[in-house]
Design an enzyme around this catalytic site. Structure first.
Site, mmCIF file in Angstrom:
data_model
loop_
_atom_site.group_PDB
_atom_site.id
_atom_site.type_symbol
_atom_site.label_atom_id
_atom_site.label_comp_id
_atom_site.label_asym_id
_atom_site.label_seq_id
_atom_site.Cartn_x
_atom_site.Cartn_y
_atom_site.Cartn_z
ATOM 1 N N TYR A 150 48.192 31.458 33.917
ATOM 2 C CA TYR A 150 49.075 31.235 35.075
ATOM 3 C C TYR A 150 48.340 30.505 36.209
ATOM 4 C CZ TYR A 150 51.483 32.944 39.370
ATOM 5 O OH TYR A 150 52.076 33.073 40.598
ATOM 6 N N TYR A 180 38.236 46.878 35.322
ATOM 7 C CA TYR A 180 38.556 45.483 35.623
ATOM 8 C C TYR A 180 37.830 45.038 36.892
ATOM 9 C CZ TYR A 180 41.152 41.562 37.545
ATOM 10 O OH TYR A 180 41.477 40.366 38.130
ATOM 11 N N GLY A 188 45.331 55.088 40.503
ATOM 12 C CA GLY A 188 44.435 54.063 41.047
ATOM 13 C C GLY A 188 45.089 53.107 42.026
ATOM 14 N N LYS A 242 34.569 42.293 37.378
ATOM 15 C CA LYS A 242 34.600 41.106 38.250
ATOM 16 C C LYS A 242 33.470 41.178 39.276
ATOM 17 C CE LYS A 242 38.194 38.643 36.909
ATOM 18 N NZ LYS A 242 38.271 37.179 36.808
ATOM 19 N N PHE A 252 38.506 30.844 35.469
ATOM 20 C CA PHE A 252 39.655 31.756 35.552
ATOM 21 C C PHE A 252 39.746 32.672 34.330
ATOM 22 C CE2 PHE A 252 40.663 27.799 37.676
ATOM 23 C CZ PHE A 252 41.228 28.198 38.871
#
Ligand code: UDP
Length: 318
Positions: free
Chosen positions: A11, A138, A278, A142, A70
């Protein structure tokens, strides 16, 4: 500039690829199509199907002057139950890409980081100097790449920028969100409006916010693309910059659902469910740093406009 876009069939990567092409750059897209779509790669770009782990020969061949990265797994829930996928793709994959860059003599990179690196914020709006305490794998994966970039800048003179996205939404160049597993609020609400999903579950109405639903900072993908173009040339060798990217205004889940009803003219049945594990009550960015350093200015800050662009693009595809 000759650039390589890792994850350019997804995307955000595909929208930024289109913006790079429009700006006159020469673009090669590298994507393994694990979640992306070959038909999302804009026609002016060269497409190579390969994973980050197999990126070295591609970079050796293309010899890019810069990389925009990305390519990642990005489902928070999945990252909690299958963490190995996130450490492998997001962390080991990024390391492989950085090593491929080093071998090819390319030292300029713009990386897609995330608000999830901050975790539950002590203060809102969130600035870049806020503590980074991710609450899921996740976000942790990162954040690990952000740390990698700092050390590659120091040790190998990389010129790096991490862009920490808040909630990216909308569509541009005919490209919108198309996830096989859809977890995001706006596309799900649009599916309900379009009649392909019965109802939307609102995850909690008892948050300490004015209407009880969570507040998020929705940034138009076009504004995000502008930031990438500015970031591309911003850092000097040896520098790793971190910039938050948000709209500057928070909208509640209820406000988003109302905007979807207004824009589409369809009913959107809501079921009130439990809180999602979360989920912080409020995530709103301070984007002051990129505004003052690079002169970035979001141009599409109106929620109805963001929803309309997403809706129109999704309708055309359907
Ligand atoms: N949300 C919701 N129902 C859904 C999907 C999301 O109520 O079906 C809420 C979610 O709890 C959060 C907000 O919408 O407060 C934005 O969630 P999304 O997954 O789009 O982005 P996130 O903020 O988790 O990155």
């Amino acid at each position: 500039m000759r650039v390589l876009v890792a994850g350019g069939a997804g995307y955000i990567g595909s929208v930024v690829t289109a913006a790079l092409l429009a700006d006159g750059h020469e673009v090669t897209v590298l994507d393994d199509l694990s979640t992306g779509h070959a038909d999302a790669v804009p026609s002016g770009a060269t497409f190579v199907q390969a994973s980050l782990h197999d990126s070295a020969p591609v970079l050796a061949d293309v010899r890019p002057e810069a990389v925009l990265h990305f390519a990642a797994k990005s489902l928070v829930g999945e990252s909690q139950v299958k963490p190995e996928i996130y450490w492998d793709t997001n962390v080991a994959g990024s390391l492989a890409l950085l090593e491929a860059m080093r071998a090819a003599g390319c030292r300029r990179i713009v990386f897609s980081s995330t608000a999830a690196t901050y975790g539950e914020p002590a203060q809102v709006p969130i600035r870049e100097d806020a503590p980074t305490r991710p609450t899921n794998t996740y976000g942790a994966s990162k954040l690990a790449v952000d740390a990698m970039l700092t050390s590659y800048a120091t040790a190998y003179d990389f010129a790096a920028v991490s862009l920490r996205y808040f909630n990216v939404a909308g569509a541009a160049h005919g490209l919108g969100e198309r996830h096989t597993t859809e977890t995001h609020l706006i596309p799900i609400a649009l599916q309900v409006a379009a009649g392909t999903r019965e109802a939307i579950t609102v995850y909690g109405e008892d948050y300490p916010t004015p209407d009880g639903t969570c507040i998020r900072d929705y940034i138009h993908v076009s504004d995000l693309a502008d930031a990438h173009l500015l970031a591309l040339t911003a850092p000097a060798p040896g520098e790793h910059r971190v910039y938050n990217l948000g709209n500057g205004t928070g909208f509640s889940v209820q406000e988003v659902v109302d905007a979807v009803r207004e824009v589409t003219g369809h009913s959107v049945p809501v079921v009130v469910g439990q809180r999602r594990a979360g989920d912080p009550a409020q995530l709103v960015a301070s984007s002051e740093r990129i505004r003052s350093d690079l002169g970035w200015e979001p141009r599409h800050t109106d929620l109805a406009g963001i929803v309309r662009d997403a809706w129109e693009t999704a309708q055309k595809r359907a």
